[in-house]
Design an enzyme around this catalytic site. Structure first.
Site, short mmCIF file in Angstrom:
data_model
loop_
_atom_site.label_atom_id
_atom_site.label_comp_id
_atom_site.label_asym_id
_atom_site.label_seq_id
_atom_site.Cartn_x
_atom_site.Cartn_y
_atom_site.Cartn_z
N HIS A 133 13.15 95.65 -8.55
CA HIS A 133 14.13 96.74 -8.44
C HIS A 133 14.27 97.09 -9.78
O HIS A 133 14.02 96.62 -10.88
CB HIS A 133 15.32 95.99 -7.99
CG HIS A 133 16.40 96.94 -7.42
ND1 HIS A 133 17.21 97.67 -8.34
CD2 HIS A 133 16.75 97.66 -6.27
CE1 HIS A 133 17.95 98.48 -7.71
NE2 HIS A 133 17.79 98.51 -6.34
N ASP B 115 15.47 96.40 0.73
CA ASP B 115 14.42 97.18 1.57
C ASP B 115 13.50 96.50 2.28
O ASP B 115 12.77 96.83 3.24
CB ASP B 115 13.73 98.63 0.78
CG ASP B 115 14.67 99.38 0.18
OD1 ASP B 115 15.55 100.04 1.01
OD2 ASP B 115 14.43 99.52 -1.12
#
Length: 433
Positions: free
Chosen positions: A310, A368
């Protein structure tokens, strides 16, 4: 945030101009060097591609500590909100800064519920899109058009108008999303029901038909509500920054949110959970995991492990742990308990978390990684995944837009650049080129 005694001095060697820059300390997180006077007083610019070292604004909404894996809305840990709260309550918190009382939540829920209907003429707009248009393409256009239908409250300097626009956006996004889906599959739109909760209403509008009603499963409603809480805001990401930049020009809120949706559509942002499912389907067999992990480590190979790492988190994304447990719960009741993609995802996560390559690079699963599997178990197709994200993130977008509109120091955004093109040259007539 206030100025601290610590200061930094910079000198422009070309003009021999010096400037002392104060340090500003936030309530939580890293301090910032206030460079707002840098160009005006010293003719110096900063160069920061991707704005990785730039605080673009001051905000009281969301705090992230990427190294520690912390996410808080208005000071409340995301884990507590996901466990004890609901999405509408979280929307109130993000928009107004405090958790609502019983009466405040009742009133707010009533307002959102009674703003879910769309103007009848707006449904005609959907017919102008091709039958197989991507739902995000439709959503961008429809949300942008709302200002043509609700122009009675577009005075951005009027607090009451800002409130009404925020309520309309939060309330109407599920109705628009469901209508995008229905248009895409060739079914008539289903009107909202005022007796259903926010997420139950969305599922009803997506899966009911004029000839057959649909009663949402309570676990499906709970799962969607939790995912919406987790996706409601995430500080100054690409789409939120887009909303703020569009809003800085004093564009109307519907145009600003449409700009945010367009930014979210990118596969590097809101489309990541769809990319995770595509990756898992490409891997297919757990026996192929070692081969694909080797491909991911090979810089010459185009394959990438989606859902890992991320931009902000250098630790386990706190949302990912919640989604993983939610995924188990959903699949046990609504999907295949032995879902091969979920099994494959868990195997992939276990291997990656023990591999020095991923550990050294701090590539942990993000939100996700499992959310697409949940959406699929709820019957939501892949081309609607980013639409779901947009519904949830609308709350964060309107909260940031409202905060910016209330900021007395707010100015139109105008990033600078480091020009690396030609120096001045003379125009040559066409016959001499």
């Amino acid at each position: 945030m206030e100025a601290d005694k610590q200061a930094y001095t910079l000198t422009n060697n070309r003009t021999q101009t010096s400037i002392t820059l104060p340090e500003r300390r936030p309530v939580q997180g890293d301090p910032a060097v206030d460079i707002s006077r840098l160009y005006r007083e010293a003719s110096l610019l900063t160069f920061d591609p991707g704005f990785m070292s730039t605080a673009s604004c001051e905000s009281k909404i969301t705090f992230i500590d990427g190294d520690a894996g912390i996410l808080e809305y208005r000071g409340y840990p995301i884990e507590q909100l996901a466990q004890h709260g609901n999405f509408v309550e979280t929307a109130y918190l993000l928009l107004y800064g405090e958790l609502p009382s019983v009466s405040e939540l009742t009133d707010f829920t009533d307002i959102i519920t009674h703003h879910t209907m769309l103007n009848k003429s707006l449904y005609n707009f959907f017919e102008g899109f091709h039958h197989d248009a991507h739902p995000m393409a439709i959503m961008v256009g429809v949300v942008g058009s709302l200002s043509a239908f609700y122009h009675d409250s577009l005075d951005i300097k009027n607090p009451r108008h800002r409130d009404i626009s925020a309520h309309r956006l939060i309330a109407k996004m599920p109705t628009i999303a469901a209508a995008c889906y229905k248009h895409n599959i060739g079914q008539p739109s289903i009107f909202p029901r005022n007796d259903l909760s926010y997420c139950a209403n969305l599922l009803h509008m997506m899966f009911a038909t004029p000839c057959e009603d649909y009663e949402p499963d309570p676990l499906a409603v709970e799962a969607l509500d939790t995912l919406f809480i987790l996706h409601a805001d995430h500080e100054q990401n690409a789409s939120t920054s887009t909303v703020r930049l569009a809003g800085s020009s004093q564009a109307n809120p519907f145009a600003c949110i449409a700009a945010g949706i367009a930014s979210l559509w990118g596969p590097a942002h809101g489309g990541a959970n769809e990319a995770v499912l595509n990756m898992l389907e490409e891997i297919g067999d757990p026996a192929q995991l070692d081969r694909f992990i080797a491909k991911a480590k090979d810089r010459q190979d185009h394959f990438r492990l989606m859902g890992f790492g991320h931009r902000v988190y250098k630790n386990y994304d706190p949302r990912a742990a919640i989604v993983r447990e939610l995924c188990k719960k959903v699949l046990a009741k609504l999907g295949d308990h032995n879902n091969p993609l979920f099994e494959l995802a868990q195997r992939l996560e276990d291997i990656a978390l023990q591999d020095d390559y991923f550990i050294e690079r701090k590539l942990y699963p993000n939100v996700d990684f499992y959310s697409g599997i949940i959406y699929e178990a709820l019957g939501i197709p892949k081309n609607m995944f980013t639409v779901m994200f947009a519904i949830a993130r609308t709350v964060g977008w309107v909260s940031h837009w409202t905060e910016m509109m209330n900021d007395p120091q707010q100015r139109i955004g105008r990033p600078r650049q480091l020009y690396t093109g030609y120096a001045r040259r003379q125009y040559q007539p066409l016959t001499e080129r």
